[in-house]
Design a protein around this motif. Structure first.
Motif, PDB file in Angstrom:
ATOM      1  N   LYS A   3    -108.309 -38.711  21.935  1.00 12.37           N
ATOM      2  CA  LYS A   3    -109.655 -38.214  21.664  1.00 12.37           C
ATOM      3  C   LYS A   3    -109.801 -36.805  22.237  1.00 12.37           C
ATOM      4  O   LYS A   3    -109.404 -36.540  23.369  1.00 12.37           O
ATOM      5  CB  LYS A   3    -110.662 -39.160  22.319  1.00 12.37           C
ATOM      6  N   GLY A   4    -110.344 -35.901  21.428  1.00  8.90           N
ATOM      7  CA  GLY A   4    -110.568 -34.545  21.910  1.00  8.90           C
ATOM      8  C   GLY A   4    -111.736 -34.495  22.876  1.00  8.90           C
ATOM      9  O   GLY A   4    -112.538 -35.425  22.947  1.00  8.90           O
ATOM     10  N   MET A   5    -111.802 -33.397  23.632  1.00 11.68           N
ATOM     11  CA  MET A   5    -112.935 -33.230  24.539  1.00 11.68           C
ATOM     12  C   MET A   5    -113.282 -31.764  24.702  1.00 11.68           C
ATOM     13  O   MET A   5    -112.421 -30.891  24.587  1.00 11.68           O
ATOM     14  CB  MET A   5    -112.691 -33.903  25.883  1.00 11.68           C
ATOM     15  N   THR A   6    -114.554 -31.513  24.938  1.00  8.11           N
ATOM     16  CA  THR A   6    -115.049 -30.168  25.185  1.00  8.11           C
ATOM     17  C   THR A   6    -115.517 -30.119  26.632  1.00  8.11           C
ATOM     18  O   THR A   6    -116.174 -31.051  27.102  1.00  8.11           O
ATOM     19  CB  THR A   6    -116.215 -29.843  24.236  1.00  8.11           C
ATOM     20  N   PHE A   7    -115.143 -29.068  27.341  1.00 12.07           N
ATOM     21  CA  PHE A   7    -115.559 -28.938  28.739  1.00 12.07           C
ATOM     22  C   PHE A   7    -115.836 -27.470  29.041  1.00 12.07           C
ATOM     23  O   PHE A   7    -115.549 -26.598  28.228  1.00 12.07           O
ATOM     24  CB  PHE A   7    -114.517 -29.547  29.686  1.00 12.07           C
ATOM     25  N   LYS A   8    -116.415 -27.222  30.215  1.00  8.02           N
ATOM     26  CA  LYS A   8    -116.823 -25.862  30.593  1.00  8.02           C
ATOM     27  C   LYS A   8    -116.150 -25.463  31.916  1.00  8.02           C
ATOM     28  O   LYS A   8    -116.763 -25.543  32.977  1.00  8.02           O
ATOM     29  CB  LYS A   8    -118.343 -25.788  30.724  1.00  8.02           C
ATOM     30  N   PRO A   9    -114.885 -25.040  31.830  1.00  8.31           N
ATOM     31  CA  PRO A   9    -114.184 -24.663  33.052  1.00  8.31           C
ATOM     32  C   PRO A   9    -114.597 -23.274  33.549  1.00  8.31           C
ATOM     33  O   PRO A   9    -115.134 -22.456  32.803  1.00  8.31           O
ATOM     34  CB  PRO A   9    -112.715 -24.657  32.621  1.00  8.31           C
ATOM     35  N   LYS A  10    -114.325 -23.045  34.811  1.00  7.89           N
ATOM     36  CA  LYS A  10    -114.567 -21.743  35.449  1.00  7.89           C
ATOM     37  C   LYS A  10    -113.242 -20.996  35.520  1.00  7.89           C
ATOM     38  O   LYS A  10    -112.229 -21.555  35.956  1.00  7.89           O
ATOM     39  CB  LYS A  10    -115.128 -21.962  36.852  1.00  7.89           C
TER      40      LYS A  10
ATOM     41  N   VAL B 253    -114.086 -14.436  28.904  1.00  8.30           N
ATOM     42  CA  VAL B 253    -113.025 -14.929  29.771  1.00  8.30           C
ATOM     43  C   VAL B 253    -112.728 -13.895  30.865  1.00  8.30           C
ATOM     44  O   VAL B 253    -111.887 -13.018  30.698  1.00  8.30           O
ATOM     45  CB  VAL B 253    -111.763 -15.293  28.960  1.00  8.30           C
ATOM     46  N   LYS B 254    -113.485 -14.008  31.945  1.00  8.10           N
ATOM     47  CA  LYS B 254    -113.335 -13.145  33.118  1.00  8.10           C
ATOM     48  C   LYS B 254    -113.439 -14.010  34.359  1.00  8.10           C
ATOM     49  O   LYS B 254    -114.132 -15.037  34.361  1.00  8.10           O
ATOM     50  CB  LYS B 254    -114.450 -12.091  33.163  1.00  8.10           C
ATOM     51  N   VAL B 255    -112.796 -13.586  35.437  1.00  3.11           N
ATOM     52  CA  VAL B 255    -112.816 -14.341  36.685  1.00  3.11           C
ATOM     53  C   VAL B 255    -114.254 -14.603  37.119  1.00  3.11           C
ATOM     54  O   VAL B 255    -115.092 -13.708  37.127  1.00  3.11           O
ATOM     55  CB  VAL B 255    -112.021 -13.606  37.787  1.00  3.11           C
ATOM     56  N   GLY B 256    -114.526 -15.861  37.438  1.00  2.00           N
ATOM     57  CA  GLY B 256    -115.849 -16.267  37.892  1.00  2.00           C
ATOM     58  C   GLY B 256    -116.747 -16.797  36.790  1.00  2.00           C
ATOM     59  O   GLY B 256    -117.729 -17.472  37.066  1.00  2.00           O
ATOM     60  N   ASN B 257    -116.415 -16.491  35.534  1.00  2.00           N
ATOM     61  CA  ASN B 257    -117.242 -16.934  34.410  1.00  2.00           C
ATOM     62  C   ASN B 257    -116.885 -18.350  33.990  1.00  2.00           C
ATOM     63  O   ASN B 257    -115.742 -18.782  34.114  1.00  2.00           O
ATOM     64  CB  ASN B 257    -117.057 -16.020  33.198  1.00  2.00           C
ATOM     65  N   LYS B 258    -117.872 -19.041  33.427  1.00  3.98           N
ATOM     66  CA  LYS B 258    -117.633 -20.338  32.798  1.00  3.98           C
ATOM     67  C   LYS B 258    -117.439 -20.095  31.315  1.00  3.98           C
ATOM     68  O   LYS B 258    -118.142 -19.278  30.716  1.00  3.98           O
ATOM     69  CB  LYS B 258    -118.801 -21.282  33.042  1.00  3.98           C
ATOM     70  N   ILE B 259    -116.471 -20.791  30.748  1.00  2.00           N
ATOM     71  CA  ILE B 259    -116.185 -20.705  29.322  1.00  2.00           C
ATOM     72  C   ILE B 259    -116.320 -22.111  28.740  1.00  2.00           C
ATOM     73  O   ILE B 259    -116.447 -23.082  29.486  1.00  2.00           O
ATOM     74  CB  ILE B 259    -114.775 -20.120  29.061  1.00  2.00           C
ATOM     75  N   THR B 260    -116.285 -22.210  27.428  1.00  3.19           N
ATOM     76  CA  THR B 260    -116.299 -23.520  26.779  1.00  3.19           C
ATOM     77  C   THR B 260    -114.961 -23.687  26.077  1.00  3.19           C
ATOM     78  O   THR B 260    -114.570 -22.836  25.271  1.00  3.19           O
ATOM     79  CB  THR B 260    -117.459 -23.619  25.764  1.00  3.19           C
TER      80      THR B 260
ATOM     81  N   TRP C  19     -99.029 -12.312  25.456  1.00  2.00           N
ATOM     82  CA  TRP C  19    -100.380 -12.262  26.020  1.00  2.00           C
ATOM     83  C   TRP C  19    -101.420 -11.948  24.936  1.00  2.00           C
ATOM     84  O   TRP C  19    -102.497 -12.542  24.922  1.00  2.00           O
ATOM     85  CB  TRP C  19    -100.433 -11.214  27.131  1.00  2.00           C
ATOM     86  N   ALA C  20    -101.084 -11.023  24.039  1.00  2.45           N
ATOM     87  CA  ALA C  20    -102.017 -10.649  22.971  1.00  2.45           C
ATOM     88  C   ALA C  20    -102.362 -11.858  22.103  1.00  2.45           C
ATOM     89  O   ALA C  20    -103.526 -12.060  21.735  1.00  2.45           O
ATOM     90  CB  ALA C  20    -101.430  -9.523  22.122  1.00  2.45           C
ATOM     91  N   ILE C  21    -101.381 -12.694  21.809  1.00  2.00           N
ATOM     92  CA  ILE C  21    -101.616 -13.897  21.005  1.00  2.00           C
ATOM     93  C   ILE C  21    -102.382 -14.932  21.835  1.00  2.00           C
ATOM     94  O   ILE C  21    -103.361 -15.518  21.368  1.00  2.00           O
ATOM     95  CB  ILE C  21    -100.274 -14.493  20.507  1.00  2.00           C
ATOM     96  N   LEU C  22    -101.942 -15.125  23.074  1.00  2.85           N
ATOM     97  CA  LEU C  22    -102.554 -16.121  23.960  1.00  2.85           C
ATOM     98  C   LEU C  22    -104.031 -15.844  24.221  1.00  2.85           C
ATOM     99  O   LEU C  22    -104.830 -16.770  24.334  1.00  2.85           O
ATOM    100  CB  LEU C  22    -101.785 -16.155  25.283  1.00  2.85           C
ATOM    101  N   THR C  23    -104.392 -14.565  24.300  1.00  7.01           N
ATOM    102  CA  THR C  23    -105.780 -14.220  24.645  1.00  7.01           C
ATOM    103  C   THR C  23    -106.635 -13.836  23.424  1.00  7.01           C
ATOM    104  O   THR C  23    -107.764 -13.414  23.588  1.00  7.01           O
ATOM    105  CB  THR C  23    -105.817 -13.090  25.697  1.00  7.01           C
ATOM    106  N   ASP C  24    -106.082 -14.029  22.235  1.00  7.32           N
ATOM    107  CA  ASP C  24    -106.877 -13.837  21.013  1.00  7.32           C
ATOM    108  C   ASP C  24    -107.543 -15.178  20.699  1.00  7.32           C
ATOM    109  O   ASP C  24    -107.146 -15.911  19.791  1.00  7.32           O
ATOM    110  CB  ASP C  24    -105.970 -13.377  19.865  1.00  7.32           C
ATOM    111  N   PHE C  25    -108.555 -15.508  21.498  1.00  9.21           N
ATOM    112  CA  PHE C  25    -109.173 -16.831  21.445  1.00  9.21           C
ATOM    113  C   PHE C  25    -109.826 -17.134  20.102  1.00  9.21           C
ATOM    114  O   PHE C  25    -109.865 -18.292  19.692  1.00  9.21           O
ATOM    115  CB  PHE C  25    -110.165 -16.993  22.601  1.00  9.21           C
TER     116      PHE C  25
END
Length: 145
Positions: free
Chosen positions: A58-65, A42-49, A19-25
């Motif tokens: 092809k790579g892509m950038t998106f803004k998931p919740k 990265v918290k519940v309800g927030n949008k991230i990029t 988890w420590a590695i996975l969440t070291d964004f």
């Protein structure tokens, strides 16, 4: 139309280390061959990029919740291509404590929307390979030291 990709790998490390590695964004650009960056709170309800770069695609950038953030257990988000309903992806990282010092790491994504059939081949090949490459690198890092 729906499609799901599922991968898993057993890592010889406890969930806390994985988890420590996975969440070291901030470190993603240094090691992650699939998800090149995650920016935001990265918290519940927030949008991230998030920036993904599947192999030979092809790579892509998106803004998931962010839908779920359960320390040492699960991180899940929902992203959309352009508009909701066209091509939606619910991405999940799940850590299962095997109780013997190992962790089963599961990475999956459920795709829904009218454009899913157009991307089916790419999902089965490039995206799944991206998941597997990330899983292997996460295992390698977690098992060091």
């Amino acid at each position: 139309m729906a499609k799901e990709i599922k991968t898993e790998i057993v890592i010889n490390a406890k969930p806390e280390k994985v988890w420590a590695i996975l969440t070291d964004f901030k470190s993603y650009p240094n090691w992650n061959p699939f998800i090149k960056s995650i920016i935001g709170d990265v918290k519940v309800g927030n949008k991230i990029t998030a920036r993904i770069e599947p192999p030979k695609a092809k790579g892509m950038t998106f803004k998931p919740k962010v839908l779920t953030y359960e320390t040492n257990k699960e991180l899940k988000w929902l992203g959309h291509l352009l508009l909701a309903g066209l091509f939606d992806g619910e991405h999940k990282f799940e850590l299962i404590d095997n109780g013997n010092g190992t962790t089963t790491f599961k990475q999956s994504e459920k795709f829904k929307g009218i454009l899913v059939p157009l991307f089916k081949k790419q999902l089965d090949n490039n995206t799944k390979k991206g998941f597997e490459a990330m899983n292997s690198k996460l295992k390698e890092l977690a098992e060091q030291k």
